[in-house]
Design a protein around this motif. Structure first.
Motif, PDB file in Angstrom:
ATOM      1  N   ARG A   1      11.728  13.780 -10.142  1.00 54.56           N
ATOM      2  CA  ARG A   1      12.702  13.708 -11.235  1.00 54.56           C
ATOM      3  C   ARG A   1      12.936  15.085 -11.840  1.00 54.56           C
ATOM      4  NH1 ARG A   1       9.916   8.887 -13.098  1.00 54.56           N
ATOM      5  NH2 ARG A   1      11.249   7.043 -12.933  1.00 54.56           N
ATOM      6  N   ALA A   2      11.834  15.806 -12.101  1.00 51.45           N
ATOM      7  CA  ALA A   2      11.947  17.112 -12.741  1.00 51.45           C
ATOM      8  C   ALA A   2      12.698  18.107 -11.872  1.00 51.45           C
ATOM      9  CB  ALA A   2      10.550  17.638 -13.072  1.00 51.45           C
ATOM     10  N   ALA A   3      12.610  17.932 -10.567  1.00 54.18           N
ATOM     11  CA  ALA A   3      13.259  18.863  -9.638  1.00 54.18           C
ATOM     12  C   ALA A   3      14.746  18.560  -9.447  1.00 54.18           C
ATOM     13  CB  ALA A   3      12.553  18.828  -8.292  1.00 54.18           C
ATOM     14  N   THR A   4      15.204  17.410  -9.971  1.00 58.42           N
ATOM     15  CA  THR A   4      16.607  17.004  -9.780  1.00 58.42           C
ATOM     16  C   THR A   4      17.223  16.657 -11.137  1.00 58.42           C
ATOM     17  OG1 THR A   4      15.823  14.744  -9.349  1.00 58.42           O
ATOM     18  CG2 THR A   4      16.241  16.158  -7.437  1.00 58.42           C
ATOM     19  N   PRO A   5      17.446  17.658 -11.987  1.00 60.06           N
ATOM     20  CA  PRO A   5      17.908  17.389 -13.360  1.00 60.06           C
ATOM     21  C   PRO A   5      19.283  16.726 -13.437  1.00 60.06           C
ATOM     22  CG  PRO A   5      18.014  19.740 -12.844  1.00 60.06           C
ATOM     23  CD  PRO A   5      17.249  19.097 -11.734  1.00 60.06           C
ATOM     24  N   GLY A   6      20.074  16.808 -12.410  1.00 58.37           N
ATOM     25  CA  GLY A   6      21.391  16.179 -12.444  1.00 58.37           C
ATOM     26  C   GLY A   6      21.394  14.732 -11.996  1.00 58.37           C
ATOM     27  N   TRP A   7      20.209  14.172 -11.756  1.00 57.09           N
ATOM     28  CA  TRP A   7      20.107  12.824 -11.228  1.00 57.09           C
ATOM     29  C   TRP A   7      19.281  11.942 -12.167  1.00 57.09           C
ATOM     30  CZ3 TRP A   7      22.043  11.342  -6.274  1.00 57.09           C
ATOM     31  CH2 TRP A   7      22.606  12.389  -5.540  1.00 57.09           C
ATOM     32  N   THR A   8      19.661  10.673 -12.286  1.00 51.40           N
ATOM     33  CA  THR A   8      18.902   9.688 -13.055  1.00 51.40           C
ATOM     34  C   THR A   8      18.155   8.776 -12.081  1.00 51.40           C
ATOM     35  OG1 THR A   8      20.524   9.698 -14.842  1.00 51.40           O
ATOM     36  CG2 THR A   8      19.034   7.806 -14.736  1.00 51.40           C
ATOM     37  N   TRP A   9      16.836   8.677 -12.259  1.00 53.77           N
ATOM     38  CA  TRP A   9      16.003   7.915 -11.330  1.00 53.77           C
ATOM     39  C   TRP A   9      15.592   6.579 -11.949  1.00 53.77           C
ATOM     40  CZ3 TRP A   9      13.161  10.050  -6.785  1.00 53.77           C
ATOM     41  CH2 TRP A   9      13.666  11.302  -6.385  1.00 53.77           C
ATOM     42  N   THR A  10      15.680   5.496 -11.151  1.00 50.89           N
ATOM     43  CA  THR A  10      15.178   4.175 -11.528  1.00 50.89           C
ATOM     44  C   THR A  10      14.222   3.703 -10.441  1.00 50.89           C
ATOM     45  OG1 THR A  10      17.225   3.602 -12.693  1.00 50.89           O
ATOM     46  CG2 THR A  10      15.797   1.780 -12.032  1.00 50.89           C
ATOM     47  N   VAL A  11      13.035   3.244 -10.842  1.00 53.71           N
ATOM     48  CA  VAL A  11      12.010   2.832  -9.879  1.00 53.71           C
ATOM     49  C   VAL A  11      11.838   1.317  -9.941  1.00 53.71           C
ATOM     50  CG1 VAL A  11       9.618   3.087  -9.142  1.00 53.71           C
ATOM     51  CG2 VAL A  11      10.850   5.050 -10.114  1.00 53.71           C
ATOM     52  N   ARG A  12      11.912   0.678  -8.777  1.00 53.55           N
ATOM     53  CA  ARG A  12      11.696  -0.761  -8.669  1.00 53.55           C
ATOM     54  C   ARG A  12      10.520  -1.043  -7.738  1.00 53.55           C
ATOM     55  NH1 ARG A  12      14.040  -2.571 -13.100  1.00 53.55           N
ATOM     56  NH2 ARG A  12      16.312  -2.243 -13.164  1.00 53.55           N
ATOM     57  N   THR A  13       9.622  -1.904  -8.196  1.00 60.02           N
ATOM     58  CA  THR A  13       8.449  -2.323  -7.433  1.00 60.02           C
ATOM     59  C   THR A  13       8.282  -3.830  -7.613  1.00 60.02           C
ATOM     60  OG1 THR A  13       6.878  -2.075  -9.254  1.00 60.02           O
ATOM     61  CG2 THR A  13       7.351  -0.092  -7.926  1.00 60.02           C
ATOM     62  N   PRO A  14       7.380  -4.465  -6.856  1.00 59.08           N
ATOM     63  CA  PRO A  14       7.130  -5.892  -7.110  1.00 59.08           C
ATOM     64  C   PRO A  14       6.665  -6.178  -8.530  1.00 59.08           C
ATOM     65  CG  PRO A  14       6.287  -5.276  -4.969  1.00 59.08           C
ATOM     66  CD  PRO A  14       6.706  -3.994  -5.640  1.00 59.08           C
ATOM     67  N   ASP A  15       6.041  -5.197  -9.178  1.00 54.93           N
ATOM     68  CA  ASP A  15       5.620  -5.390 -10.565  1.00 54.93           C
ATOM     69  C   ASP A  15       6.729  -5.063 -11.562  1.00 54.93           C
ATOM     70  OD1 ASP A  15       3.039  -6.156  -9.800  1.00 54.93           O
ATOM     71  OD2 ASP A  15       2.426  -4.059  -9.600  1.00 54.93           O
ATOM     72  N   ASN A  16       7.768  -4.378 -11.110  1.00 58.74           N
ATOM     73  CA  ASN A  16       8.930  -4.065 -11.939  1.00 58.74           C
ATOM     74  C   ASN A  16      10.179  -4.335 -11.108  1.00 58.74           C
ATOM     75  OD1 ASN A  16      10.593  -3.042 -14.039  1.00 58.74           O
ATOM     76  ND2 ASN A  16      10.622  -1.027 -13.052  1.00 58.74           N
TER      77      ASN A  16
ATOM     78  N   GLY B   1       0.830  -1.195   0.000  1.00 56.36           N
ATOM     79  CA  GLY B   1       0.000   0.000   0.000  1.00 56.36           C
ATOM     80  C   GLY B   1       0.862   1.242   0.000  1.00 56.36           C
ATOM     81  N   THR B   2       0.517   2.212  -0.830  1.00 59.09           N
ATOM     82  CA  THR B   2       1.373   3.392  -0.965  1.00 59.09           C
ATOM     83  C   THR B   2       0.539   4.643  -1.188  1.00 59.09           C
ATOM     84  OG1 THR B   2       3.133   4.410  -2.262  1.00 59.09           O
ATOM     85  CG2 THR B   2       1.640   2.965  -3.438  1.00 59.09           C
ATOM     86  N   ALA B   3       1.059   5.760  -0.697  1.00 59.66           N
ATOM     87  CA  ALA B   3       0.419   7.053  -0.924  1.00 59.66           C
ATOM     88  C   ALA B   3       1.182   7.853  -1.966  1.00 59.66           C
ATOM     89  CB  ALA B   3       0.360   7.829   0.396  1.00 59.66           C
ATOM     90  N   VAL B   4       2.155   7.231  -2.609  1.00 59.19           N
ATOM     91  CA  VAL B   4       2.994   7.903  -3.603  1.00 59.19           C
ATOM     92  C   VAL B   4       2.657   7.363  -4.981  1.00 59.19           C
ATOM     93  CG1 VAL B   4       5.348   8.306  -4.380  1.00 59.19           C
ATOM     94  CG2 VAL B   4       4.827   8.273  -1.932  1.00 59.19           C
ATOM     95  N   GLY B   5       2.386   8.288  -5.920  1.00 57.73           N
ATOM     96  CA  GLY B   5       2.024   7.878  -7.265  1.00 57.73           C
ATOM     97  C   GLY B   5       3.047   8.309  -8.294  1.00 57.73           C
ATOM     98  N   GLU B   6       2.743   8.011  -9.560  1.00 58.70           N
ATOM     99  CA  GLU B   6       3.659   8.342 -10.644  1.00 58.70           C
ATOM    100  C   GLU B   6       3.876   9.837 -10.775  1.00 58.70           C
ATOM    101  OE1 GLU B   6       2.408   6.535 -14.246  1.00 58.70           O
ATOM    102  OE2 GLU B   6       2.513   4.475 -13.468  1.00 58.70           O
ATOM    103  N   ASP B   7       2.846  10.631 -10.476  1.00 56.59           N
ATOM    104  CA  ASP B   7       3.005  12.080 -10.557  1.00 56.59           C
ATOM    105  C   ASP B   7       4.019  12.586  -9.529  1.00 56.59           C
ATOM    106  OD1 ASP B   7       1.167  12.124 -12.572  1.00 56.59           O
ATOM    107  OD2 ASP B   7      -0.503  12.818 -11.336  1.00 56.59           O
ATOM    108  N   ASP B   8       4.025  11.992  -8.339  1.00 60.57           N
ATOM    109  CA  ASP B   8       4.993  12.393  -7.306  1.00 60.57           C
ATOM    110  C   ASP B   8       6.410  12.089  -7.760  1.00 60.57           C
ATOM    111  OD1 ASP B   8       3.088  13.137  -5.101  1.00 60.57           O
ATOM    112  OD2 ASP B   8       2.509  11.047  -5.347  1.00 60.57           O
ATOM    113  N   LEU B   9       6.604  10.908  -8.336  1.00 56.84           N
ATOM    114  CA  LEU B   9       7.936  10.530  -8.809  1.00 56.84           C
ATOM    115  C   LEU B   9       8.382  11.408  -9.973  1.00 56.84           C
ATOM    116  CD1 LEU B   9       7.465   6.672  -8.601  1.00 56.84           C
ATOM    117  CD2 LEU B   9       9.057   8.029  -7.227  1.00 56.84           C
TER     118      LEU B   9
END
Length: 346
Positions: free
Chosen positions: A220-235, A208-216
């Protein structure tokens, strides 16, 4: 024989139970609605589900957490465990259920409760923790809950974090999955595999999570010098141990097992609490932040805060995780359970 009840919410309870069961030197039987883990070392009894959208008095007027009246699945699962308690089990471990703890104790079987963070002073938790022969806390004594009564502390084994990446003891080696590695030996902890590249690995669970794709996307947009990778049980990660080490900073929810894996990798981390009963994750991230181990947040932050949070995380982690884990948490838990089985309760 030891019975081991595993709660079905998320996958963390099952992962932790498996690590501990592999360290036991006596027979163990698991009980859960979940499927048997591939590396579970003993028998596994799959219980019928007891969920329902319209429960009848599930808390018994506030005495219990979940015991719905007239539910055939609930009655059957408790009956199955009662039969085992009557004839075969000498100790019952619960991770976690107040009702199963009390069932075992009412049948005269010693109980070990895997303790959880958060406010456990409600009527039901107090009854279960008070009735337990022993408690096991998968955190260190240095980061113990400050509100616990002394009689809980006296019967508690503080094992430190229990991670699937801990090196098993000699008794358990060869019984689990290949490829899980030893804890990092470098004092630097995790770090980017490519020099100069700043990477964020996000680990998010199934509970269960309160964080969605829009939050992520906003982070990402706020940290242009960083590359983000998201891992979940479905990914899922193809190699989580490797990715934990390669990431410059790991962003994770505050689940017990996720934090244990961060501690095994000694990651630079931002840990964000997700809503859970009894504020379990809120208590975890508060303890982490208070101890100066990593950045602990009670909720997902506004996008503009992320650059500063990632920079702060780089100053933490590494050897600071030694306050949280001892490296042999599963082994310590197994020895504590076997002590109770022998009658040597804390």
């Amino acid at each position: 024989m030891i019975g081991y009840y595993v709660h079905h919410h998320g996958l963390g309870h099952r992962n932790r139970a498996t690590q501990i069961a592999r360290e036991l030197t006596v027979a163990v039987t698991g009980f859960s609605t979940l499927d048997r883990p591939a590396d579970w070392p003993g028998e596994w009894v799959q219980l019928p589900p007891d969920v329902t959208e319209h429960p009848s008095d599930p808390t018994a007027s506030g005495v219990l957490h979940w015991a719905p009246l007239g539910h055939p699945g609930h009655r059957e699962r408790m009956g199955i465990m009662a039969q085992w308690l009557c004839h075969d089990l000498d100790l019952m471990v619960t991770d976690t259920s107040a009702e199963v703890t009390l069932l075992a104790r009412l049948m005269g079987v010693p109980t070990v409760v895997m303790a959880m963070r958060g406010d456990r002073t409600d009527r039901t938790h107090r009854a279960a923790y008070d009735a337990a022969t022993a408690l096991i806390a998968p955190w260190s004594r240095e980061t113990a809950e400050t509100y616990w009564p002394e009689d809980w502390n006296r019967k508690t084994t503080f094992t430190g974090a229990i991670s699937r990446f801990d090196v098993p003891t000699a008794a358990a080696r060869g019984t689990g999955p290949a490829g899980v590695g030893p804890a990092v030996t470098s004092s630097e902890g995790a770090g980017s595999a490519v020099e100069g590249e700043n990477t964020v690995l996000v680990l998010w669970g199934r509970g269960g999570t309160a964080v969605g794709e829009d939050d992520l996307a906003a982070a990402r947009a706020a940290t242009p010098g960083w590359t983000w990778t998201v891992r979940t049980p479905d990914n899922p990660s193809p190699d989580l141990w490797r990715e934990l080490h390669e990431a410059t900073v790991v962003v994770s929810h505050g689940g017990n097992n996720a934090v244990a894996e961060l501690s095994a990798a000694r990651a630079h981390a931002v840990v964000v609490a997700q809503p859970r009963p009894h504020d379990e994750q809120t208590a975890t991230v508060a303890a982490l932040d208070r101890a100066g181990i990593c950045v602990g947040l009670p909720e997902w932050p506004a996008p503009e805060r992320w650059p500063g949070l990632l920079d702060r995380a780089l100053l933490l982690g590494g050897d600071r995780w030694r306050t949280w884990r001892h490296g042999d948490g599963a082994h310590r838990a197994a020895r504590a359970m076997e002590a109770v089985l022998r009658g040597d309760a804390p």
